[in-house]
Enzyme design. Structure first.
Site, PDB file in Angstrom:
ATOM      1  N   ASP A  48       0.779  -1.254   0.000  1.00  0.00           N
ATOM      2  CA  ASP A  48       0.000   0.000   0.000  1.00  0.00           C
ATOM      3  C   ASP A  48       0.810   1.304   0.000  1.00  0.00           C
ATOM      4  OD1 ASP A  48      -1.473  -2.160   0.874  1.00  0.00           O
ATOM      5  OD2 ASP A  48      -2.120  -1.235   2.739  1.00  0.00           O
ATOM      6  N   GLU A 230     -10.404  -2.270   4.623  1.00  0.00           N
ATOM      7  CA  GLU A 230      -9.039  -1.788   4.864  1.00  0.00           C
ATOM      8  C   GLU A 230      -8.878  -0.408   4.220  1.00  0.00           C
ATOM      9  OE1 GLU A 230      -6.328  -5.748   4.994  1.00  0.00           O
ATOM     10  OE2 GLU A 230      -6.804  -5.128   2.967  1.00  0.00           O
TER      11      GLU A 230
HETATM   12  C1  FRU Z   1      -3.812  -3.714   2.811  1.00  0.00           C
HETATM   13  C2  FRU Z   1      -3.206  -4.079   4.150  1.00  0.00           C
HETATM   14  C3  FRU Z   1      -3.550  -3.060   5.220  1.00  0.00           C
HETATM   15  C4  FRU Z   1      -2.429  -3.224   6.200  1.00  0.00           C
HETATM   16  C5  FRU Z   1      -1.256  -3.483   5.296  1.00  0.00           C
HETATM   17  C6  FRU Z   1      -0.214  -4.396   5.861  1.00  0.00           C
HETATM   18  O1  FRU Z   1      -3.124  -4.259   1.718  1.00  0.00           O
HETATM   19  O2  FRU Z   1      -3.624  -5.377   4.554  1.00  0.00           O
HETATM   20  O3  FRU Z   1      -4.835  -3.228   5.781  1.00  0.00           O
HETATM   21  O4  FRU Z   1      -2.242  -2.098   6.995  1.00  0.00           O
HETATM   22  O5  FRU Z   1      -1.787  -4.055   4.119  1.00  0.00           O
HETATM   23  O6  FRU Z   1       0.897  -4.458   5.020  1.00  0.00           O
END
Ligand code: FRU
Length: 508
Positions: A48, A230
């Site tokens: 992300d 998320e």
């Molecule tokens: C989304 C996610 C988020 C989390 C991160 C961990 O892709 O699962 O919810 O903070 O990646 O790398």
């Protein structure tokens, strides 16, 4: 080990031992499948985008990063900066895991009034708000292993210190409790945190970023719930004389074409609750490869979005070696109505024009059967723009191919009123059963004319049609770069205009 892999490995060793020179960086960014005008990390795993903040003329991009492997692991915040959203400078890692856990996704803000008191009087601290994810507490079988914490920078984002009072928002016993996106709500002079809390969003408020009060919940019974929610984002957006509010929510499974994608709601926000104008599930991008996207903070009236150009279904096994994953092109978001309904539109940011070598515009182009554009498509990074005359929206196929007969097809199916991207024969898909697919998107516009803006990189395509109302982003891995470009239409179409421009690589 193949010679190619040996070369890649030695390049990586150079990077991690710090022996890398400007010259070898530019070599690294020439690897097979390396995006030429998209951001990708110098090496190893990325997911992300995080902490996207514009401050003093610099766009900061942080990202979920595991610097020791090209698969997901203990999360850090990698860092890069840009002054134009196009060219990126890689910076040292900004945040490392610590005793409270891995550094999961989050946001960053400029604390203009020094509400945190982290800076000297009259100075502006930059604040990162992120999730601490404790693997120890998770292993103990507890539910409260994700908590929200702060880090601050007193040198305009160069270096970061964790706040000694972390965590600032403690978990009330919700297993998935993460990805804080914070914004300043000027009308009530307070910070609003939008947090993904399992199957819904929880809004919190604060006057100092350290003490948080729960305001409301949203979405248990709305939107797509194929997986946990998320990476949310809440921001105002102008529409005619009104202000609307947009809530973006990523969902890990159950996207229209499988796996993960970003859904959104348009509505109103009053500092406490978010009220959507309708109950439909809407997707910012129907392609398979745009996840966890949010907008930059502190960009005034511009809402600039960028997503992670991959899908949770196969992100860890795509055939890249030295690094994994890229970001989408930054896109400017606006609102458009279709009938009575509000939708988001996405358009590549205008700054991208800096690297687009505009070609001659051809007017009134007839496509009868096949129009071969190969001679204007000498590079596999290109922008293709088509404007259709009214009532010319009929079946078409835009075909990218190589001399191994691998092809990627982007098209429109009039009978179904659907756009599609077909990557079933676009090169390597052996790494995942979920990859070799044809993706479809219902056409959202009801206009009788249409337009297309296509951004093609070595291993990705971004398709924007109808003024950005329909968007599809898809990655692919051809054995040899695509070098041929054709447009086909069995029934014939007349294009008002056509441009085929090359895009300069951004890594020099
Ligand atoms: C989304 C996610 C988020 C989390 C991160 C961990 O892709 O699962 O919810 O903070 O990646 O790398």
């Amino acid at each position: 080990m193949h010679t190619k892999n040996l070369l890649i490995l030695s390049l990586y060793l150079l990077i991690i031992t710090g022996c890398i020179t400007k010259k070898s960086i530019s070599t690294a960014y020439k690897e097979q499948y390396r995006p030429q005008f998209h951001f990708s990390p110098p090496a190893k795993w990325m997911n992300d985008p995080n902490g996207m903040l514009f401050y003093k003329g610099t766009y900061h991009l942080f990202y979920q990063h595991y610097p020791e492997s090209n698969v997901w692991g203990p999360m850090h915040w990698g860092h890069a900066t840009s002054t134009d959203l196009v060219h990126w400078k890689n910076k040292p890692i900004a945040l490392f895991p610590d005793s409270l856990g891995y550094i999961f996704s989050g946001s960053a803000v400029a604390d203009m009034n020094n509400t945190t008191g982290f800076a000297k009087k009259g100075e502006v601290p930059l604040i990162a708000i992120f999730t601490h994810h404790s693997v120890e507490l998770q292993k103990e079988g507890r539910n409260d292993f994700e908590n929200q914490s702060l880090a601050y920078s007193l040198d305009d984002g160069e270096t970061w210190n964790k706040y000694s009072g972390n965590p600032v928002l403690k978990n009330p016993g919700i297993k998935d409790y993460r990805d804080p996106k914070v914004m300043w709500y000027e009308a009530q002079k307070k910070w609003i945190m939008t947090l993904a809390t399992s199957d819904h969003i929880t809004f919190y408020s604060s006057t100092d970023l350290k003490n948080w009060t729960k305001e409301s919940e949203f979405g248990r019974d709305l939107g797509a719930h194929g997986g946990v929610w998320e990476c949310p984002d809440l921001f105002p957006i102008d529409f005619e004389d009104e202000q609307k509010w947009v809530l973006l929510v990523s969902v890990g499974t159950g996207a229209p074409n499988g796996g993960s994608a970003v859904q959104y709601f348009i509505g109103d926000f009053n500092g406490k609750t978010f009220t959507p104008t309708d109950k439909k599930t809407k997707w910012i991008d129907y392609g398979t490869d745009n996840y966890a996207g949010v907008t930059w903070s502190n960009t005034g009236k511009r809402n600039i979005f960028m997503g992670w150009m991959s899908n949770l279904q196969y992100a860890m096994v795509v055939p890249t070696v030295i690094w994994r994953s890229a970001m989408t092109t930054p896109r400017e978001l606006s609102i458009k109505t279709v009938g009575q309904e509000f939708f988001l539109t996405s358009k590549p940011v205008r700054e991208l024009n800096k690297v687009i070598r505009k070609s001659e515009l051809s007017k009134n182009v007839k496509v009868l059967d096949t129009l071969d554009l190969t001679s204007s498509f000498e590079k596999s990074n290109a922008q293709i723009q088509l404007k259709f005359n009214s009532n010319q929206l009929k079946d078409y196929r835009i075909i990218l191919s190589n001399n191994l007969n691998e092809q990627l097809i982007i098209g429109y199916d009039q009978k179904e009123n659907q756009y599609y991207i077909d990557r079933r024969n676009a090169g390597d898909y052996s790494f995942s059963k979920k990859f070799g697919t044809k993706q479809i998107a219902p056409r959202l516009s009801n206009s009788d004319s249409t337009d297309i803006n296509l951004l093609i990189d070595l291993a990705s395509v971004e398709f924007f049609s109808d003024g950005g109302l329909n968007v599809m982003t898809s990655i692919f891995f051809p054995t040899k770069p695509f070098s041929r470009l054709q447009i086909q239409s069995a029934n014939g179409i007349v294009l008002q205009s056509l441009t085929c421009s090359s895009i300069k690589r951004i890594w020099n």
